[in-house]
Design a protein around this motif. Structure first.
Motif, PDB file in Angstrom:
ATOM      1  N   TYR A 156       2.340 -14.526  12.240  1.00 27.96           N
ATOM      2  CA  TYR A 156       1.317 -13.796  11.735  1.00 27.96           C
ATOM      3  C   TYR A 156       0.852 -13.066  13.010  1.00 27.96           C
ATOM      4  O   TYR A 156       0.365 -11.789  12.500  1.00 27.96           O
ATOM      5  N   PHE A 157       0.735 -13.635  14.075  1.00 31.04           N
ATOM      6  CA  PHE A 157      -0.048 -12.653  15.444  1.00 31.04           C
ATOM      7  C   PHE A 157       0.895 -11.410  15.390  1.00 31.04           C
ATOM      8  O   PHE A 157       0.293 -10.128  15.616  1.00 31.04           O
ATOM      9  N   TYR A 158       2.082 -11.395  15.507  1.00 34.02           N
ATOM     10  CA  TYR A 158       3.140 -10.324  15.866  1.00 34.02           C
ATOM     11  C   TYR A 158       3.182  -9.577  14.774  1.00 34.02           C
ATOM     12  O   TYR A 158       3.868  -8.263  14.997  1.00 34.02           O
ATOM     13  N   SER A 159       2.702  -9.926  13.582  1.00 33.64           N
ATOM     14  CA  SER A 159       2.843  -8.897  12.442  1.00 33.64           C
ATOM     15  C   SER A 159       1.316  -8.124  11.986  1.00 33.64           C
ATOM     16  O   SER A 159       1.470  -7.169  11.386  1.00 33.64           O
ATOM     17  N   ILE A 160       0.296  -8.419  12.958  1.00 36.39           N
ATOM     18  CA  ILE A 160      -1.043  -7.979  12.635  1.00 36.39           C
ATOM     19  C   ILE A 160      -0.846  -6.397  12.758  1.00 36.39           C
ATOM     20  O   ILE A 160      -1.484  -5.499  12.092  1.00 36.39           O
TER      21      ILE A 160
ATOM     22  N   ALA B  21       1.473 -19.870   1.830  1.00 35.20           N
ATOM     23  CA  ALA B  21       0.447 -19.611   0.423  1.00 35.20           C
ATOM     24  C   ALA B  21      -0.438 -18.628   0.905  1.00 35.20           C
ATOM     25  O   ALA B  21      -0.799 -17.643  -0.011  1.00 35.20           O
ATOM     26  N   SER B  22      -0.906 -18.482   2.047  1.00 35.88           N
ATOM     27  CA  SER B  22      -1.747 -17.525   2.598  1.00 35.88           C
ATOM     28  C   SER B  22      -1.255 -15.919   2.550  1.00 35.88           C
ATOM     29  O   SER B  22      -1.680 -15.001   2.330  1.00 35.88           O
ATOM     30  N   PHE B  23       0.118 -15.934   2.968  1.00 35.52           N
ATOM     31  CA  PHE B  23       0.613 -14.586   3.143  1.00 35.52           C
ATOM     32  C   PHE B  23       0.926 -14.235   1.565  1.00 35.52           C
ATOM     33  O   PHE B  23       0.747 -12.911   1.375  1.00 35.52           O
ATOM     34  N   PHE B  24       1.300 -15.071   0.806  1.00 37.30           N
ATOM     35  CA  PHE B  24       1.371 -14.531  -0.544  1.00 37.30           C
ATOM     36  C   PHE B  24       0.004 -14.217  -1.153  1.00 37.30           C
ATOM     37  O   PHE B  24      -0.328 -13.220  -1.838  1.00 37.30           O
TER      38      PHE B  24
ATOM     39  N   GLU C 209       9.246   1.200   3.520  1.00 40.55           N
ATOM     40  CA  GLU C 209       9.889   1.672   2.369  1.00 40.55           C
ATOM     41  C   GLU C 209       9.227   0.700   1.079  1.00 40.55           C
ATOM     42  O   GLU C 209       9.060   1.423   0.180  1.00 40.55           O
ATOM     43  N   HIS C 210       8.795  -0.632   1.278  1.00 42.01           N
ATOM     44  CA  HIS C 210       8.314  -1.143   0.175  1.00 42.01           C
ATOM     45  C   HIS C 210       6.859  -1.288   0.083  1.00 42.01           C
ATOM     46  O   HIS C 210       6.390  -2.044  -1.074  1.00 42.01           O
ATOM     47  N   GLY C 211       6.065  -1.182   1.057  1.00 40.00           N
ATOM     48  CA  GLY C 211       4.730  -1.396   0.954  1.00 40.00           C
ATOM     49  C   GLY C 211       4.147  -2.429   1.815  1.00 40.00           C
ATOM     50  O   GLY C 211       5.128  -3.732   1.882  1.00 40.00           O
ATOM     51  N   TRP C 212       2.939  -2.650   2.059  1.00 43.30           N
ATOM     52  CA  TRP C 212       2.516  -3.747   2.762  1.00 43.30           C
ATOM     53  C   TRP C 212       2.271  -4.860   2.117  1.00 43.30           C
ATOM     54  O   TRP C 212       2.591  -6.099   2.607  1.00 43.30           O
ATOM     55  N   ARG C 213       1.915  -4.916   0.651  1.00 40.07           N
ATOM     56  CA  ARG C 213       1.886  -6.195   0.250  1.00 40.07           C
ATOM     57  C   ARG C 213       3.345  -6.766  -0.020  1.00 40.07           C
ATOM     58  O   ARG C 213       3.511  -8.136  -0.119  1.00 40.07           O
ATOM     59  N   SER C 214       4.452  -6.208  -0.291  1.00 42.39           N
ATOM     60  CA  SER C 214       5.716  -6.646  -0.329  1.00 42.39           C
ATOM     61  C   SER C 214       6.108  -7.208   1.089  1.00 42.39           C
ATOM     62  O   SER C 214       6.790  -8.409   1.181  1.00 42.39           O
ATOM     63  N   GLY C 215       5.442  -6.763   2.091  1.00 39.97           N
ATOM     64  CA  GLY C 215       5.860  -7.208   3.370  1.00 39.97           C
ATOM     65  C   GLY C 215       5.057  -8.649   3.777  1.00 39.97           C
ATOM     66  O   GLY C 215       5.818  -9.447   4.336  1.00 39.97           O
TER      67      GLY C 215
ATOM     68  N   GLY D 124       5.661 -14.644   3.704  1.00 39.21           N
ATOM     69  CA  GLY D 124       5.709 -16.075   2.884  1.00 39.21           C
ATOM     70  C   GLY D 124       6.806 -16.585   2.481  1.00 39.21           C
ATOM     71  O   GLY D 124       7.027 -17.899   2.727  1.00 39.21           O
ATOM     72  N   THR D 125       7.880 -16.004   2.115  1.00 42.65           N
ATOM     73  CA  THR D 125       9.016 -16.376   1.572  1.00 42.65           C
ATOM     74  C   THR D 125       9.734 -17.125   2.888  1.00 42.65           C
ATOM     75  O   THR D 125      10.352 -18.245   2.782  1.00 42.65           O
ATOM     76  N   VAL D 126       9.664 -16.213   3.955  1.00 40.10           N
ATOM     77  CA  VAL D 126      10.239 -16.816   5.352  1.00 40.10           C
ATOM     78  C   VAL D 126       9.830 -18.217   5.822  1.00 40.10           C
ATOM     79  O   VAL D 126      10.440 -19.024   6.069  1.00 40.10           O
ATOM     80  N   VAL D 127       8.471 -18.313   5.563  1.00 42.50           N
ATOM     81  CA  VAL D 127       7.968 -19.728   6.029  1.00 42.50           C
ATOM     82  C   VAL D 127       8.273 -20.720   5.080  1.00 42.50           C
ATOM     83  O   VAL D 127       8.539 -21.729   5.464  1.00 42.50           O
TER      84      VAL D 127
END
Length: 404
Positions: free
Chosen positions: A29-33, A91-94, A165-171, A176-179
């Motif tokens: 989370y921190f490094y993706s802000i 869940a929070s990322f989703f 390419e895909h937008g911040w929501r997809s990011g 969330g999927t990785v976690v």
């Protein structure tokens, strides 16, 4: 033989805790802000300060939960707390991708996420290693804490072009999927691992006197100033690069140098602390970081790579330094509360820093004034570190009587 056997016997635990830290809130989370800051602001018309409020609110909420999370780890075990908090993080990322419609909804989700995911910080994972390792505890901690650098290396390179390419929501969905995928892997690796012992009521009560000691506030001030400067810079570093004209993939490649430097900082600091005074190591590290940010402010994008490396060295050492100094300055029975309290102050500084940087950007139109401010903050922290009352060859100067 016993030294090497510790690693042989606990390699599964080391791998599990490394993965846990890598996908925990302190890393992923921190490094993706910074990667999400500009895309979200552009869609909703936020100022740079508005988009920085997520870091301010989130880190502040996390700071409130550090000490309670330590109690939960003692009460229910490290692994259980970590699994629940990692599930909440996924869940929070989703939720961020699905339900963010304005600044209010964004900040509410960030707040809830930060309060529910404090157990995915290094706290429970380092506790597991402390229980399992005796002779190689420092090396083991250094190895698993390099997991925080993994996020700093991979996220800018992989997630930045994906968002473009895909937008911040997809990011956020990708995070969330990785976690989510990592949780069963960690569970399989940790099966049978010895968990932390539950502290007694007497030990928890004795920690109250910690807040009557000057050395506690001395450490808090040092790491508060450091967090304001370093974490404030990290949160905006990707934006600094793209503002200078770099494309997201190019900026991601430069920003990933922070991750490499984080790993190097973890390992180098551990070696130096075994050989020299912790006060001088701390002061020297923050002085170098101060000069680096000053150089970045004066030289601009031409010194971006140097700024990334120096910033990474600083944030690659702060958790190690907090752990080491708290262990030397306070008796073991108050270590958990002392570490949690200092780390909470560090998080508060990390919450304030990005917001100040964003406000200064909105006022001046660039990040130069922020970099000068951050450099001055690190210089003060360096000078204060020279007076930390600890020497390399001494045991903890605070006796049990002093904190009982």
């Amino acid at each position: 033989m016993k030294s090497s056997s510790e690693f042989m016997q606990n390699w599964r635990l080391l791998l599990a805790t490394f993965i846990g830290i890598s996908v925990g809130v302190s890393s992923i989370y921190f490094y993706s802000i910074g990667l999400f800051m500009k895309p979200i602001a552009a869609e909703f018309g936020w100022t740079r300060a508005d988009s920085s409020l997520g870091a301010l609110v989130g880190t502040s909420c996390a700071a409130l939960m550090v000490i309670p999370t330590g109690w939960l780890v003692d009460r229910f075990g490290s692994a259980r707390v970590a699994f629940v908090c990692l599930a909440c993080l996924a869940a929070s990322f989703f939720a961020l991708g699905l339900f963010t419609v304005d600044l209010t909804s964004y900040l509410i989700i960030i707040s809830v996420m930060s309060m529910l995911t404090a157990g995915s910080t290094p706290l429970p994972f380092t506790r597991l290693v402390i229980v399992a390792f005796e002779k190689n505890r420092g090396k083991a901690l250094g190895l698993i804490l390099t997991g925080t650098g993994t996020g700093a290396i991979l996220l800018p390179k992989l997630l930045a072009p994906y968002i473009a390419e895909h937008g911040w929501r997809s990011g956020y969905f990708a995070l969330g999927t990785v976690v989510l995928i990592s949780i069963p892997v960690i569970w399989l690796l940790l099966r049978g691992a010895k968990d932390t012992e539950i502290s007694t009521e007497k030990e928890r009560f004795s920690a109250v006197s910690l807040f009557n000691t000057r050395r506690f506030y001395h450490l808090c001030l040092i790491f508060f100033l450091t967090a304001v400067a370093v974490l404030g810079t990290v949160a905006h570093f990707f934006s600094m690069l793209t503002d200078s004209g770099l494309t997201p993939p190019q900026a991601g490649a430069v920003a990933s140098l922070i991750g490499v430097s984080v790993i190097a900082g973890r390992l180098i600091t551990g070696v130096l602390l075994d050989r020299f005074s912790a006060a001088y190591i701390t002061a020297g590290l923050f002085l170098v970081a101060s000069v680096g940010l000053l150089t970045l402010g004066l030289g601009g994008p031409a010194y971006a790579k140097l700024g990334a490396i120096i910033t990474g060295l600083a944030i690659g050492s702060e958790v190690d330094l907090i752990s080491f100094l708290v262990g030397r300055l306070f008796v073991r029975k108050v270590y958990g509360v002392a570490y949690g309290a200092v780390y909470a102050v560090f998080l508060v500084g990390g919450a304030i820093g990005p917001y100040i940087a964003g406000r200064l950007f909105d006022m001046t139109g660039d990040y130069s004034s922020w970099l000068y401010t951050a450099s001055a903050s690190l210089l003060i922290a360096s000078l204060l570190s020279l007076f930390i009352p600890v020497k390399h060859t001494e045991q903890s100067p605070m006796t049990a009587k002093a904190v009982a």
